[in-house]
Design an enzyme around this catalytic site. Structure first.
Site, mmCIF file in Angstrom:
data_model
loop_
_atom_site.group_PDB
_atom_site.id
_atom_site.type_symbol
_atom_site.label_atom_id
_atom_site.label_comp_id
_atom_site.label_asym_id
_atom_site.label_seq_id
_atom_site.Cartn_x
_atom_site.Cartn_y
_atom_site.Cartn_z
ATOM 1 N N ALA A 239 0.936 -1.249 0.157
ATOM 2 C CA ALA A 239 -0.305 -0.018 0.194
ATOM 3 C C ALA A 239 0.789 1.294 0.111
ATOM 4 O O ALA A 239 1.929 1.290 0.077
ATOM 5 C CB ALA A 239 -1.039 -0.160 1.198
ATOM 6 N N HIS A 240 0.242 2.408 -0.035
ATOM 7 C CA HIS A 240 0.890 3.656 -0.326
ATOM 8 C C HIS A 240 1.774 3.825 0.983
ATOM 9 O O HIS A 240 1.373 3.896 1.930
ATOM 10 C CB HIS A 240 0.085 4.851 -0.514
ATOM 11 C CG HIS A 240 -1.234 4.949 0.614
ATOM 12 N ND1 HIS A 240 -2.131 6.123 0.343
ATOM 13 C CD2 HIS A 240 -1.485 4.396 1.571
ATOM 14 C CE1 HIS A 240 -3.042 5.777 1.379
ATOM 15 N NE2 HIS A 240 -2.687 4.978 2.238
ATOM 16 N N ASN A 241 2.891 4.804 0.597
ATOM 17 C CA ASN A 241 3.686 5.178 1.675
ATOM 18 C C ASN A 241 4.525 4.046 2.647
ATOM 19 O O ASN A 241 4.936 4.405 3.684
ATOM 20 C CB ASN A 241 3.166 6.190 2.591
ATOM 21 C CG ASN A 241 2.647 7.581 1.683
ATOM 22 O OD1 ASN A 241 1.813 7.645 1.369
ATOM 23 N ND2 ASN A 241 3.779 8.220 1.747
#
Length: 351
Positions: A239-241
């Site tokens: 997922a993001h980051n």
């Protein structure tokens, strides 16, 4: 190409038992051996196959003890598994490498393509993309505007590298992998969910391998990082980051939620789930289907949800199997206690 046992032994620092002039030209599993093939035996549960394999050469560990003679030529090495991996790498590197740009590929005029690349049919390369030397892009690959691909990276069919994302040197992106799709960011509102624009990127460092249909989401801001040497199996979701530490490996269907930080040299079994905004230390080994709701320190081998040591996990699983019986016993005990309490009350009333 054919190679003799002598040549192979020199490449992997092995010791020959049998015919040093025996030659091979292909690989085969030991149980499916054929003349002219080289096999290996590292797992002793397959040892019976060494006595009747048709393979010409078999790689075995130095300490392997055989009960009877074998017809194959043996090459003894410190680790047969590592030796065959080295030979397979050499075999793979000897394949003829495609070069040139197919006339059916689309390359934006402002894109920069390195030397000795292969760009297959129906590849789409956007404006201001940079492709390094020696890259191989198979048919139907898409590289978005301003993205960059390092040297000697291979991207298989239908993989997508979104705009502005960065892929390093010597990487492999398998078919259907998606690098840089939007992170899952939505803000609840009275009307539903408002999309939060994901304006960051994905940075994939050198020597990374991404499995088929694996997704690495772009950051909301900044970058999602896949550090050098990471290996992700098929159907993994990053997922993001998130920040995945160097040389970490993840089996199929692992899911890592947003803003998690995973250390170096970790190993995650299939279907491990990592909660968002937590930190996993270095050299953490997680067994299949473990669910991790909180941060973990370095150098642990854990399994389960929440994760626990292997010993405690298997002890608890042994208890789980007995829960129906224990529940029945508990009900009987409660019934007995109530009967005793009633008798005590009756005795008290009569005294």
């Amino acid at each position: 190409m054919e190679f003799s046992a002598q040549q192979i032994a020199e490449l992997i620092q092995g010791r020959i038992e049998g015919d040093a002039n025996a030659t091979v030209k292909t690989f085969a599993k030991i149980e499916e051996g054929v003349p002219g093939a080289i096999s290996f035996l590292s797992n002793k549960k397959y040892i019976n196959h060494i006595y009747d394999t048709k393979s010409t050469i078999v790689l075995v560990d130095d300490d392997l003890v055989l009960d009877k003679p074998v017809s194959a030529t043996l090459i003894r090495v410190k680790s047969a598994y590592e030796a065959v991996a080295k030979l397979l790498q050499m075999y793979y590197s000897m394949r003829p490498k495609k070069k040139g740009i197919d006339p059916l590929a689309f390359i934006a005029p402002t894109a920069k393509i390195g030397k000795d690349c292969y760009i297959g049919p129906f590849v789409a390369i956007g404006p201001d993309v940079t492709i390094g030397d020696g890259c191989v892009l198979h048919p139907h690959v898409t590289v978005g505007e301003c993205a960059s691909i390092g040297n000697n990276t291979e991207i298989y069919s239908n993989a997508v590298v979104y705009h502005h994302c960065k892929v390093g040197n010597n990487c492999i992106l398998h078919a259907g992998s998606v690098i840089g799709a939007d992170g899952f960011g939505f803000a609840p509102s009275a009307e539903g969910y408002d999309k939060i624009p994901q304006i960051g990127i994905v940075t994939i460092e050198d020597n990374v391998e991404i499995g088929a249909n694996t997704c690495v989401d772009r950051a909301t801001m900044g970058s999602t990082y896949i550090r050098k040497g990471v290996k992700l199996d098929n159907l993994v979701q990053i997922a993001h980051n998130t920040d995945i530490g160097a040389n970490t490996v993840m089996s199929a269907q692992v899911g890592v939620a947003g803003s998690a930080k995973v250390g170096e040299w970790c190993m995650f079994g299939g279907q491990v789930g990592i909660a968002g905004h937590i930190t996993i230390g270095n050299k953490v080994m997680l067994g299949a289907q473990s669910g991790v709701p909180g941060s973990l320190k370095d150098n642990q081998e854990l399994i389960g949800t929440p994760p626990m040591t292997m010993t405690n996990y298997f002890r608890s699983q042994a208890i789980v199997k007995r829960l129906p019986e224990m529940y029945r016993q508990m009900n009987e005990m409660q019934k007995t206690i109530k009967e005793l309490e009633q008798k005590i009350k009756e005795l008290g009333a009569n005294s």
